[in-house]
Design a protein around this motif. Structure first.
Motif, short mmCIF file in Angstrom:
data_model
loop_
_atom_site.label_atom_id
_atom_site.label_comp_id
_atom_site.label_asym_id
_atom_site.label_seq_id
_atom_site.Cartn_x
_atom_site.Cartn_y
_atom_site.Cartn_z
N VAL A 118 80.07 7.93 46.90
CA VAL A 118 80.83 7.58 45.69
C VAL A 118 82.33 7.84 45.83
CG1 VAL A 118 78.85 7.81 44.15
CG2 VAL A 118 80.29 9.81 44.59
N SER A 119 82.80 8.04 47.05
CA SER A 119 84.24 8.16 47.33
C SER A 119 84.95 9.09 46.34
CB SER A 119 84.91 6.77 47.30
OG SER A 119 84.39 5.93 48.29
N ARG A 120 84.38 10.27 46.14
CA ARG A 120 84.89 11.19 45.11
C ARG A 120 86.39 11.49 45.24
NH1 ARG A 120 80.31 13.30 46.15
NH2 ARG A 120 78.72 13.38 44.51
N ARG A 121 86.80 11.93 46.42
CA ARG A 121 88.19 12.35 46.57
C ARG A 121 89.14 11.17 46.42
NH1 ARG A 121 90.16 15.31 51.25
NH2 ARG A 121 89.04 13.73 52.43
N LEU A 122 88.75 10.04 46.96
CA LEU A 122 89.58 8.84 46.85
C LEU A 122 89.72 8.41 45.39
CD1 LEU A 122 91.00 6.38 48.16
CD2 LEU A 122 88.75 5.31 48.36
N ARG A 123 88.61 8.43 44.65
CA ARG A 123 88.66 8.02 43.25
C ARG A 123 89.45 9.04 42.42
NH1 ARG A 123 83.44 8.46 41.99
NH2 ARG A 123 83.86 7.82 39.85
N GLN A 124 89.34 10.31 42.78
CA GLN A 124 90.11 11.34 42.09
C GLN A 124 91.61 11.10 42.31
OE1 GLN A 124 88.93 13.94 40.10
NE2 GLN A 124 91.13 14.20 39.64
N ALA A 125 91.98 10.79 43.56
CA ALA A 125 93.40 10.53 43.85
C ALA A 125 93.87 9.28 43.12
CB ALA A 125 93.60 10.37 45.36
N ALA A 126 93.02 8.28 43.06
CA ALA A 126 93.38 7.04 42.35
C ALA A 126 93.52 7.31 40.85
CB ALA A 126 92.34 5.96 42.60
N ALA A 127 92.63 8.13 40.32
CA ALA A 127 92.69 8.45 38.89
C ALA A 127 94.02 9.15 38.57
CB ALA A 127 91.50 9.33 38.50
N GLU A 128 94.41 10.07 39.44
CA GLU A 128 95.68 10.77 39.21
C GLU A 128 96.87 9.82 39.33
OE1 GLU A 128 95.52 14.17 41.87
OE2 GLU A 128 93.74 14.91 40.82
N THR A 129 96.81 8.95 40.31
CA THR A 129 97.92 8.00 40.51
C THR A 129 98.04 7.04 39.32
OG1 THR A 129 97.53 8.08 42.89
CG2 THR A 129 98.83 6.22 42.07
N PHE A 130 96.89 6.58 38.84
CA PHE A 130 96.91 5.54 37.80
C PHE A 130 96.89 6.12 36.38
CE2 PHE A 130 94.39 3.03 41.20
CZ PHE A 130 95.55 2.71 41.88
N GLY A 131 96.69 7.43 36.27
CA GLY A 131 96.67 8.04 34.95
C GLY A 131 95.42 7.70 34.15
N VAL A 132 94.29 7.62 34.83
CA VAL A 132 93.01 7.36 34.14
C VAL A 132 92.00 8.40 34.62
CG1 VAL A 132 93.48 4.88 33.92
CG2 VAL A 132 92.24 5.72 35.93
N GLN A 133 90.76 8.28 34.17
CA GLN A 133 89.70 9.20 34.58
C GLN A 133 88.93 8.62 35.78
OE1 GLN A 133 89.35 12.25 33.14
NE2 GLN A 133 91.25 11.55 32.16
N PRO A 134 88.38 9.50 36.63
CA PRO A 134 87.60 8.99 37.79
C PRO A 134 86.44 8.07 37.38
CG PRO A 134 88.04 11.35 38.04
CD PRO A 134 88.54 10.97 36.68
N GLU A 135 85.85 8.30 36.20
CA GLU A 135 84.75 7.45 35.74
C GLU A 135 85.21 6.03 35.45
OE1 GLU A 135 85.00 11.20 35.37
OE2 GLU A 135 85.53 10.36 33.42
N GLN A 136 86.52 5.84 35.37
CA GLN A 136 87.05 4.50 35.13
C GLN A 136 87.35 3.76 36.43
OE1 GLN A 136 90.07 6.31 32.14
NE2 GLN A 136 89.95 4.15 31.59
N ILE A 137 87.02 4.39 37.54
CA ILE A 137 87.42 3.81 38.84
C ILE A 137 86.23 3.53 39.74
CG2 ILE A 137 88.69 4.29 40.97
CD1 ILE A 137 90.84 5.46 39.40
N LEU A 138 86.21 2.34 40.28
CA LEU A 138 85.26 1.96 41.31
C LEU A 138 86.06 1.73 42.59
CD1 LEU A 138 82.12 0.98 41.33
CD2 LEU A 138 83.14 -1.28 41.65
N ALA A 139 85.59 2.30 43.69
CA ALA A 139 86.30 2.09 44.97
C ALA A 139 85.64 0.94 45.72
CB ALA A 139 86.26 3.36 45.80
N GLY A 140 86.47 0.05 46.26
CA GLY A 140 85.96 -1.12 46.98
C GLY A 140 86.48 -1.19 48.40
#
Lengths: 345, 345
Positions: free
Chosen positions: B59-81
């Motif tokens: 589930v690419s946890r760390r990547l989604r966490q970094a994306a969430a911080e960059t984009f200002g959203v929650q990790p549950e709002q992010i799917l990594a592709g």
């Protein structure tokens, strides 16, 4: 009401085996190779690191060339996938319209069922005998059969004569998933040469110690590979996966002793479990399916997990009292057997 | 007769931009970032190299966490592709049944059309004005709209008011493809906050200089992301892609000067081409679409290629006399402009 497809809404999705993000487990649950790839393959990363800003080769030329040489076929017969899971998905979307059926054995790799459900296709479950083996050639009109050989969760090769007769009579595609092929004595190149409806899938995740890199292949007639290639994402393998996959295939000679070692350890594991009161099913893979006589399998799974040893338990009616155990290093298997002996008391 | 799906048999497949395997070209054809990522991100590879035999985090946890911080959203709002192409494909297979329609602009990223065709869905082509812009809010019942903003091959942002009105009235999903967002001044976070049917896709291929690694994201309401996650391949991002993607997002501050540099070079390129007798369309991206007044575009494409400069030509009726040119380094753009001046004589 947002437009979620019924086929998606109604499926729970696939649950992969647990991948703990800590390193304190003995990890015998997802059939990874216990030995790392030879360090020499890491050199293949070097020239790629200055090209990360550039798209990878969209058709994975060098990787497919290396695979063609390894498998003794032509590059036009090879499709490269982001793991063999990508290959399975591509095959489904190339050969099966939603509403049509996909044939799978009772039991087998459970991802086949999830992919089929998400795609909106119907599952045709093909009965097996009490040893989970084919009881004869398959009679089906499904446009696609997913047949793993060796077939998890038992790990035995499917009967070659039955497979041959299936390919000969089947009107659709017969995809033979060879994920575990390098841990046994058979292969299916003869079927590929004989039947234009046969496709073989391979992965570097198990025998080539690259589960972390997601490299798989479909091998089949160019006419089939060309159609599958239209369904494939144009850039499905990144630069580093292509480079490491190519290097691993070229280092095949270094992997062969590891496969022999794993086979030797598989025998030790089977004998050890048998001595500890398990029924152990014959395996041609890097795992065994085993049923304890003195403890319920879910309880064994949990007690091993409490001792930081991860094995796999499947909540499926036909194997409620089995666990699947990956063949680890000798030291890991010693620790497992000692933990089991301690539990047995 | 082998069971190839009609939707696959009838499509020619997608033709990605040329990716020469030699390095002697000035490559201005597939909108890669001309600047490499900061060397510091390569350190992220080190701890992964000893774990290549193990599956990546599914589930690419760390990547989604970094994306969430960059984009200002929650990790549950992010799917990594596996690149944003993977995201587009997942969206299609989550929200559109074969036989249903997908709305795309005339013109836009041509992959939308290929994915739709392979899936067996119908394309609804939405007319644009003579500048290839939205002429009003979109009126459609398609379960999915693919709207790129900035929108290739011109590279301008779509009109925000029209986009907002489209999200408000549209009964299906509005996927806003922000592949080029970091080269302009706008974004669409306000639409994401306002409308539950909006999904944003992002890629690290362009602004984060990682085309070679295939990392993309869908950002949207958790209820949508959860359904898309069922369609996603469980191990769609390998270990090294997850590690480099995470490191690149954390190094965002190092990329910002590169984006500013590319924007400055874009102005130079546009002015240079205009001075050389081109019509250059306004762009918010790292490329410009330009039409020469004194040479047919296909001939220009070929003559530049003969001089080892690759630009992109699309054989599409609405842009028969245009080429699309990626904003390279200043030195590359100088070479391009010099070659064009020489051709003009």
């Amino acid at each position: 009401m947002l437009p979620i497809r019924a086929s998606v809404r109604q499926t729970p999705g696939y649950t992969p085996g647990e991948q703990p993000q800590t390193t304190d487990f003995i990890k015998l649950n997802t059939n990874e190779n216990p030995y790392p790839p030879p360090a020499s393959i890491l050199a293949a990363l070097e020239p790629e690191l200055e090209k990360l800003r550039l798209y990878p080769d969209p058709v994975s030329r060098r990787l497919r060339q290396a695979a063609a040489e390894t498998f003794g076929v032509q590059p036009e017969q090879i499709l490269a996938g982001n793991g063999s899971d990508d290959i399975l998905n591509i095959a489904l979307r190339t050969f099966v319209d939603p509403g049509q059926t996909v044939g799978v054995l009772d039991l087998t790799y459970s991802l086949y069922q999830t992919l089929t459900a998400v795609h909106g296709a119907e599952l045709e479950v093909i009965a097996t005998n009490e040893r989970f083996e084919l009881s004869g050639p398959i009679i089906s009109t499904a446009p696609l059969l997913f047949l793993a050989s060796p077939n998890p969760p038992v790990g035995k090769h499917l009967n070659k004569d039955f497979l041959r007769a299936t390919c000969a009579r089947h009107p659709g595609i017969v995809l033979i998933d060879e994920a575990y092929i390098d841990f046994g004595d058979e292969d299916h190149w003869d079927l590929l040469a004989e039947f234009e409806n046969a496709i073989i899938s391979r992965t570097l995740s198990k025998s080539y110690s690259l589960a972390g890199m997601r490299v798989g292949f479909a091998i089949g007639a160019p006419a089939l590979i060309r159609e599958m290639d239209k369904v494939r994402d144009s850039y499905n393998l990144d630069r580093l996966a292509q480079a490491l996959g190519t290097a691993a295939l070229k280092a095949r000679a270094d992997f062969i002793p590891l496969w022999q070692k794993i086979r030797a350890t598989r025998i030790r594991l089977s004998q050890g479990l048998t001595a500890l009161g398990f029924e152990v099913l014959d395996s041609d893979s890097n795992f065994v399916l085993a049923s304890p006589s003195w403890i319920p399998a879910p309880e064994l799974y949990q007690k091993l997990k409490d001792r930081k040893i991860l094995v796999r338990y499947f909540n499926h009616p036909r194997i409620l009292n089995f666990v699947r155990i990956t063949v680890g290093t000798d030291a890991e298997i010693d620790r497992l057997l000692a933990a089991v002996a301690e539990l047995k008391g």
